[in-house]
Motif scaffolding. Structure first.
Motif, PDB file in Angstrom:
ATOM      1  N   GLN A   1      39.122 -25.148  -5.486  1.00 52.49           N
ATOM      2  CA  GLN A   1      38.948 -25.709  -6.827  1.00 52.49           C
ATOM      3  C   GLN A   1      37.478 -25.643  -7.248  1.00 52.49           C
ATOM      4  OE1 GLN A   1      40.537 -29.686  -6.595  1.00 52.49           O
ATOM      5  NE2 GLN A   1      42.652 -29.003  -6.926  1.00 52.49           N
ATOM      6  N   ARG A   2      36.605 -25.904  -6.297  1.00 52.25           N
ATOM      7  CA  ARG A   2      35.170 -25.949  -6.608  1.00 52.25           C
ATOM      8  C   ARG A   2      34.631 -24.582  -7.012  1.00 52.25           C
ATOM      9  NH1 ARG A   2      33.563 -28.306  -2.074  1.00 52.25           N
ATOM     10  NH2 ARG A   2      32.624 -26.470  -1.112  1.00 52.25           N
ATOM     11  N   LEU A   3      35.218 -23.503  -6.455  1.00 49.27           N
ATOM     12  CA  LEU A   3      34.750 -22.159  -6.789  1.00 49.27           C
ATOM     13  C   LEU A   3      34.854 -21.880  -8.283  1.00 49.27           C
ATOM     14  CD1 LEU A   3      36.103 -19.830  -3.943  1.00 49.27           C
ATOM     15  CD2 LEU A   3      33.804 -20.751  -4.238  1.00 49.27           C
ATOM     16  N   TRP A   4      35.962 -22.311  -8.898  1.00 51.87           N
ATOM     17  CA  TRP A   4      36.142 -22.095 -10.331  1.00 51.87           C
ATOM     18  C   TRP A   4      35.050 -22.794 -11.137  1.00 51.87           C
ATOM     19  CZ3 TRP A   4      39.510 -18.937 -12.903  1.00 51.87           C
ATOM     20  CH2 TRP A   4      40.541 -18.377 -12.156  1.00 51.87           C
ATOM     21  N   PHE A   5      34.747 -24.035 -10.784  1.00 46.69           N
ATOM     22  CA  PHE A   5      33.716 -24.776 -11.496  1.00 46.69           C
ATOM     23  C   PHE A   5      32.342 -24.147 -11.272  1.00 46.69           C
ATOM     24  CE2 PHE A   5      37.132 -27.850 -11.303  1.00 46.69           C
ATOM     25  CZ  PHE A   5      37.021 -28.544 -12.506  1.00 46.69           C
ATOM     26  N   ALA A   6      32.071 -23.731 -10.033  1.00 46.12           N
ATOM     27  CA  ALA A   6      30.789 -23.106  -9.726  1.00 46.12           C
ATOM     28  C   ALA A   6      30.600 -21.818 -10.520  1.00 46.12           C
ATOM     29  CB  ALA A   6      30.690 -22.821  -8.228  1.00 46.12           C
ATOM     30  N   ALA A   7      31.672 -21.026 -10.635  1.00 44.60           N
ATOM     31  CA  ALA A   7      31.602 -19.770 -11.387  1.00 44.60           C
ATOM     32  C   ALA A   7      31.345 -20.030 -12.869  1.00 44.60           C
ATOM     33  CB  ALA A   7      32.893 -18.976 -11.206  1.00 44.60           C
ATOM     34  N   MET A   8      31.982 -21.074 -13.415  1.00 44.95           N
ATOM     35  CA  MET A   8      31.768 -21.400 -14.825  1.00 44.95           C
ATOM     36  C   MET A   8      30.361 -21.941 -15.069  1.00 44.95           C
ATOM     37  SD  MET A   8      34.513 -20.367 -16.208  1.00 44.95           S
ATOM     38  CE  MET A   8      34.255 -20.962 -17.892  1.00 44.95           C
ATOM     39  N   VAL A   9      29.790 -22.588 -14.043  1.00 42.62           N
ATOM     40  CA  VAL A   9      28.404 -23.051 -14.149  1.00 42.62           C
ATOM     41  C   VAL A   9      27.465 -21.874 -14.360  1.00 42.62           C
ATOM     42  CG1 VAL A   9      26.474 -23.980 -12.784  1.00 42.62           C
ATOM     43  CG2 VAL A   9      28.627 -25.237 -12.916  1.00 42.62           C
ATOM     44  N   VAL A  10      27.742 -20.753 -13.687  1.00 45.88           N
ATOM     45  CA  VAL A  10      26.911 -19.551 -13.832  1.00 45.88           C
ATOM     46  C   VAL A  10      26.901 -19.081 -15.290  1.00 45.88           C
ATOM     47  CG1 VAL A  10      26.675 -17.118 -13.182  1.00 45.88           C
ATOM     48  CG2 VAL A  10      27.264 -18.820 -11.449  1.00 45.88           C
ATOM     49  N   ILE A  11      28.077 -19.048 -15.928  1.00 43.14           N
ATOM     50  CA  ILE A  11      28.168 -18.623 -17.331  1.00 43.14           C
ATOM     51  C   ILE A  11      27.376 -19.562 -18.234  1.00 43.14           C
ATOM     52  CG2 ILE A  11      29.736 -18.326 -19.294  1.00 43.14           C
ATOM     53  CD1 ILE A  11      31.871 -17.380 -17.351  1.00 43.14           C
ATOM     54  N   ALA A  12      27.571 -20.873 -18.049  1.00 45.68           N
ATOM     55  CA  ALA A  12      26.894 -21.857 -18.898  1.00 45.68           C
ATOM     56  C   ALA A  12      25.386 -21.848 -18.680  1.00 45.68           C
ATOM     57  CB  ALA A  12      27.455 -23.246 -18.617  1.00 45.68           C
ATOM     58  N   ALA A  13      24.959 -21.729 -17.425  1.00 47.82           N
ATOM     59  CA  ALA A  13      23.528 -21.746 -17.113  1.00 47.82           C
ATOM     60  C   ALA A  13      22.816 -20.533 -17.688  1.00 47.82           C
ATOM     61  CB  ALA A  13      23.323 -21.827 -15.603  1.00 47.82           C
ATOM     62  N   ASN A  14      23.433 -19.357 -17.582  1.00 47.63           N
ATOM     63  CA  ASN A  14      22.815 -18.150 -18.135  1.00 47.63           C
ATOM     64  C   ASN A  14      22.763 -18.205 -19.663  1.00 47.63           C
ATOM     65  OD1 ASN A  14      22.239 -16.886 -15.709  1.00 47.63           O
ATOM     66  ND2 ASN A  14      24.225 -15.888 -15.584  1.00 47.63           N
ATOM     67  N   ALA A  15      23.813 -18.756 -20.279  1.00 45.01           N
ATOM     68  CA  ALA A  15      23.816 -18.899 -21.745  1.00 45.01           C
ATOM     69  C   ALA A  15      22.740 -19.884 -22.185  1.00 45.01           C
ATOM     70  CB  ALA A  15      25.189 -19.359 -22.221  1.00 45.01           C
TER      71      ALA A  15
ATOM     72  N   SER B   1      22.819 -11.991 -11.933  1.00 45.23           N
ATOM     73  CA  SER B   1      21.799 -12.938 -12.379  1.00 45.23           C
ATOM     74  C   SER B   1      21.331 -13.786 -11.206  1.00 45.23           C
ATOM     75  CB  SER B   1      22.359 -13.855 -13.477  1.00 45.23           C
ATOM     76  OG  SER B   1      23.393 -14.672 -12.950  1.00 45.23           O
ATOM     77  N   ALA B   2      20.157 -14.389 -11.370  1.00 48.55           N
ATOM     78  CA  ALA B   2      19.641 -15.271 -10.312  1.00 48.55           C
ATOM     79  C   ALA B   2      20.575 -16.453 -10.102  1.00 48.55           C
ATOM     80  CB  ALA B   2      18.245 -15.761 -10.695  1.00 48.55           C
ATOM     81  N   ALA B   3      21.144 -16.972 -11.189  1.00 47.34           N
ATOM     82  CA  ALA B   3      22.084 -18.091 -11.089  1.00 47.34           C
ATOM     83  C   ALA B   3      23.327 -17.673 -10.309  1.00 47.34           C
ATOM     84  CB  ALA B   3      22.470 -18.570 -12.488  1.00 47.34           C
ATOM     85  N   GLY B   4      23.831 -16.474 -10.576  1.00 47.18           N
ATOM     86  CA  GLY B   4      25.008 -15.977  -9.884  1.00 47.18           C
ATOM     87  C   GLY B   4      24.757 -15.760  -8.399  1.00 47.18           C
ATOM     88  N   VAL B   5      23.602 -15.190  -8.087  1.00 49.47           N
ATOM     89  CA  VAL B   5      23.258 -14.957  -6.680  1.00 49.47           C
ATOM     90  C   VAL B   5      23.132 -16.285  -5.934  1.00 49.47           C
ATOM     91  CG1 VAL B   5      21.481 -14.079  -5.125  1.00 49.47           C
ATOM     92  CG2 VAL B   5      22.158 -12.733  -7.120  1.00 49.47           C
ATOM     93  N   ALA B   6      22.551 -17.290  -6.598  1.00 52.35           N
ATOM     94  CA  ALA B   6      22.420 -18.615  -5.982  1.00 52.35           C
ATOM     95  C   ALA B   6      23.793 -19.225  -5.719  1.00 52.35           C
ATOM     96  CB  ALA B   6      21.601 -19.531  -6.888  1.00 52.35           C
ATOM     97  N   ALA B   7      24.676 -19.133  -6.710  1.00 45.31           N
ATOM     98  CA  ALA B   7      26.037 -19.661  -6.548  1.00 45.31           C
ATOM     99  C   ALA B   7      26.781 -18.917  -5.448  1.00 45.31           C
ATOM    100  CB  ALA B   7      26.798 -19.551  -7.866  1.00 45.31           C
ATOM    101  N   MET B   8      26.599 -17.612  -5.403  1.00 51.37           N
ATOM    102  CA  MET B   8      27.249 -16.791  -4.380  1.00 51.37           C
ATOM    103  C   MET B   8      26.803 -17.214  -2.983  1.00 51.37           C
ATOM    104  SD  MET B   8      27.080 -12.644  -4.088  1.00 51.37           S
ATOM    105  CE  MET B   8      28.284 -11.700  -3.182  1.00 51.37           C
ATOM    106  N   GLY B   9      25.515 -17.465  -2.842  1.00 51.24           N
ATOM    107  CA  GLY B   9      24.986 -17.862  -1.549  1.00 51.24           C
ATOM    108  C   GLY B   9      25.420 -19.250  -1.130  1.00 51.24           C
ATOM    109  N   MET B  10      25.441 -20.182  -2.097  1.00 52.92           N
ATOM    110  CA  MET B  10      25.769 -21.571  -1.774  1.00 52.92           C
ATOM    111  C   MET B  10      27.253 -21.767  -1.479  1.00 52.92           C
ATOM    112  SD  MET B  10      23.391 -23.641  -4.508  1.00 52.92           S
ATOM    113  CE  MET B  10      23.765 -25.263  -3.817  1.00 52.92           C
ATOM    114  N   GLU B  11      28.110 -21.101  -2.244  1.00 55.02           N
ATOM    115  CA  GLU B  11      29.554 -21.306  -2.105  1.00 55.02           C
ATOM    116  C   GLU B  11      30.284 -20.116  -1.489  1.00 55.02           C
ATOM    117  OE1 GLU B  11      31.325 -23.862  -2.397  1.00 55.02           O
ATOM    118  OE2 GLU B  11      29.882 -25.243  -3.269  1.00 55.02           O
ATOM    119  N   LYS B  12      29.517 -19.099  -1.073  1.00 55.71           N
ATOM    120  CA  LYS B  12      30.119 -17.890  -0.475  1.00 55.71           C
ATOM    121  C   LYS B  12      31.207 -17.315  -1.391  1.00 55.71           C
ATOM    122  CE  LYS B  12      27.657 -18.333   3.259  1.00 55.71           C
ATOM    123  NZ  LYS B  12      26.732 -19.358   2.744  1.00 55.71           N
ATOM    124  N   ILE B  13      30.876 -17.218  -2.681  1.00 56.50           N
ATOM    125  CA  ILE B  13      31.822 -16.671  -3.656  1.00 56.50           C
ATOM    126  C   ILE B  13      31.988 -15.175  -3.420  1.00 56.50           C
ATOM    127  CG2 ILE B  13      32.281 -16.295  -6.110  1.00 56.50           C
ATOM    128  CD1 ILE B  13      30.641 -18.765  -6.714  1.00 56.50           C
TER     129      ILE B  13
END
Length: 467
Positions: free
Chosen positions: A167-181, A421-433
């Motif tokens: 469940q958390r992966l979906w929220f983390a992925a959406m955070v990337v979209i919002a943060a970059n915007a 993006s830097a935000a995406g790479v950070a999310a990928m590293g933290m949550e192993k997306i």
């Protein structure tokens, strides 16, 4: 021989984009690439293989028309090469010093657990409401403290709120979209907008005026669509009863509001003094550091525990590899920008990137389409070198619509891939997306938002062709 330098850049670039398969930190190829490019440029310049051009469109050659220079003319040409290198190093250093200051302030806030205060904003069990709360926080925070930091803070918060990783992966992925915007319309929200701002290509008010509405659209539309997806239906187990004060210190609120306030003051400082932004960031860091030296985070605060909350510890937590990566990639792009590759339509010598820009403009007459292509490429290739390249490709005036559209496209286009993006790479590293999971589940949402925002920009401004 120009092809050797371009080949070095291509190989270095591929090594950066393939850092995960190669298991090689992208800082390594960036530093090697920059050093080799400038080394070949220097050797080739002195042997007469290459000419160089500075940012004022002044070209230098030691062998004009095949005849070697002598005396003062030789000295002036060599001095021109040295000044070109120093100029690019100075511009790069401005960005790096700015980033070091901002990152240190954020780390000081984190040491004092200032971000724990944000947990109070989340008081819901509804997935839809939680999605919007996290998204709005990401959009706003990224404009204040940058999209990378906002992503790290909010994913850390999500870990405390959502136990189920799927469940958390979906929220983390959406955070990337919002943060970059959110980072696209702020001069300090993304490294690329900071680069454009420091180079005086855009102003803070110009970014807000032209980019904020497309950025809001880029954020809102994917989130609106996501509320209808199965992943965001129903309730989630959120520990709303947890004592929020337990994780805080006496200094948490003070350092949070002081730190964010000082970062926000940087554009104001630049407007008043007309000094480069890094000077304002150094002042902001100095003030936050000063307060952190005397504030008492705990009731029974002792001198022995002071090091736990000191700016020295904050500095040790800064990701220096990221700073060195920016140094390498920006200096590598500067080398390409300085290499004379051809002549313009007017017959004047131009650098490699300017030459590529003229080819692009010739092949794709619509400049808006070119910028959108740059935005899509930023999902595949790091947006930092793309924006650095565009700064060498175009010579538009400050606050031209072209620069604002580039800021939007490069800032939000990276959301389409997790590595974009830097935000995406950070999310990928933290949550192993997983890259493929993101590609299947999130990419289409990010693209819809990016395209809608781009269309809104063109409709609202008339596009860059009239810039």
């Amino acid at each position: 021989m120009e092809s050797v330098i371009i080949l070095i850049f291509i190989i270095g670039y591929l090594s950066i984009t393939l850092e995960h398969p190669l298991k090689l930190d992208k800082t390594v190829p960036a530093l090697i690439m920059a050093s080799l490019i400038w080394a070949f440029l220097a050797v080739g310049f002195h042997l007469g293989w290459f000419d160089v051009i500075d940012t004022y469109e002044q070209a230098y050659s030691l062998f004009p028309n095949g005849v070697p220079l002598t005396g003062d003319a030789l000295h002036d040409a060599e001095h021109g090469f040295d000044n070109t290198l120093l100029h690019h190093l100075g511009k790069t250093a401005e960005i790096l010093i700015f980033l070091i200051g901002a990152m240190t302030i954020v780390e000081i806030i984190d040491l004092h657990r200032g971000f724990e205060v944000l947990k109070g904003a989340v008081r819901t069990r509804s997935k839809k409401k939680l999605l919007w709360i996290i998204g709005i926080l990401a959009f706003i925070l990224s404009a204040i403290i940058d999209n990378l930091t906002a992503t790290i803070v909010l994913i850390t918060l999500l870990r405390k709120l959502i136990v189920n990783r799927e469940q958390r992966l979906w929220f983390a992925a959406m955070v990337v979209i919002a943060a970059n915007a959110g980072g696209a319309w702020s001069p300090i929200g993304d490294v690329t907008t900071t680069m454009l701002w420091i180079a005086d290509n855009v102003t803070a008010m110009g970014l807000i005026k032209f980019v904020i509405i497309p950025s809001v659209i880029c954020f809102v539309i994917p989130f609106f669509i996501a509320t209808y997806l199965p992943a965001f239906k129903g309730d989630i187990v959120v520990d709303t009863q947890e004592d929020e004060e337990a994780g805080r210190l006496l200094s948490s609120k003070t350092m949070l509001f002081l730190g964010l306030g000082m970062i926000v003051s940087v554009p104001i400082f630049k407007t008043i003094t007309h000094l480069p932004p890094y000077m304002g960031m150094m002042l902001a860091l100095g003030v936050v550091w000063l307060v952190s030296e005397y504030i008492h985070p705990e009731e029974d605060f002792t001198k022995e525990r002071k090091h736990l909350y000191s700016a020295h510890k904050a500095l040790s937590r800064i990701e220096i590899s990221s700073i060195l990566f920016f140094l390498g990639i920006l200096m590598a792009v500067a080398g390409l920008e300085s290499l004379v590759y051809g002549v313009s339509e007017a017959g004047d010598p131009v650098g490699t990137l300017r030459y590529v820009a003229e080819i692009l403009n010739g092949a794709v007459p619509n400049q808006d389409v070119v910028v959108v292509i740059l935005g899509i490429l930023s999902a595949i290739i790091d947006n930092v070198p793309l924006v650095a390249a565009s700064m060498g490709m175009y010579t538009a005036e400050t606050d031209s619509l072209l620069w604002h559209f580039i800021a939007y496209s490069a800032g939000t286009g990276g959301s389409m891939l997790i590595i974009g993006s830097a935000a995406g790479v950070a999310a990928m590293g933290m949550e192993k997306i997983d890259f493929i999971w993101y590609l299947k589940k999130i990419t289409w949402l990010a693209f819809v938002g990016f395209a809608a925002g781009a269309i809104a920009f063109v409709l609202l401004t008339g596009g860059t062709m009239g810039a």
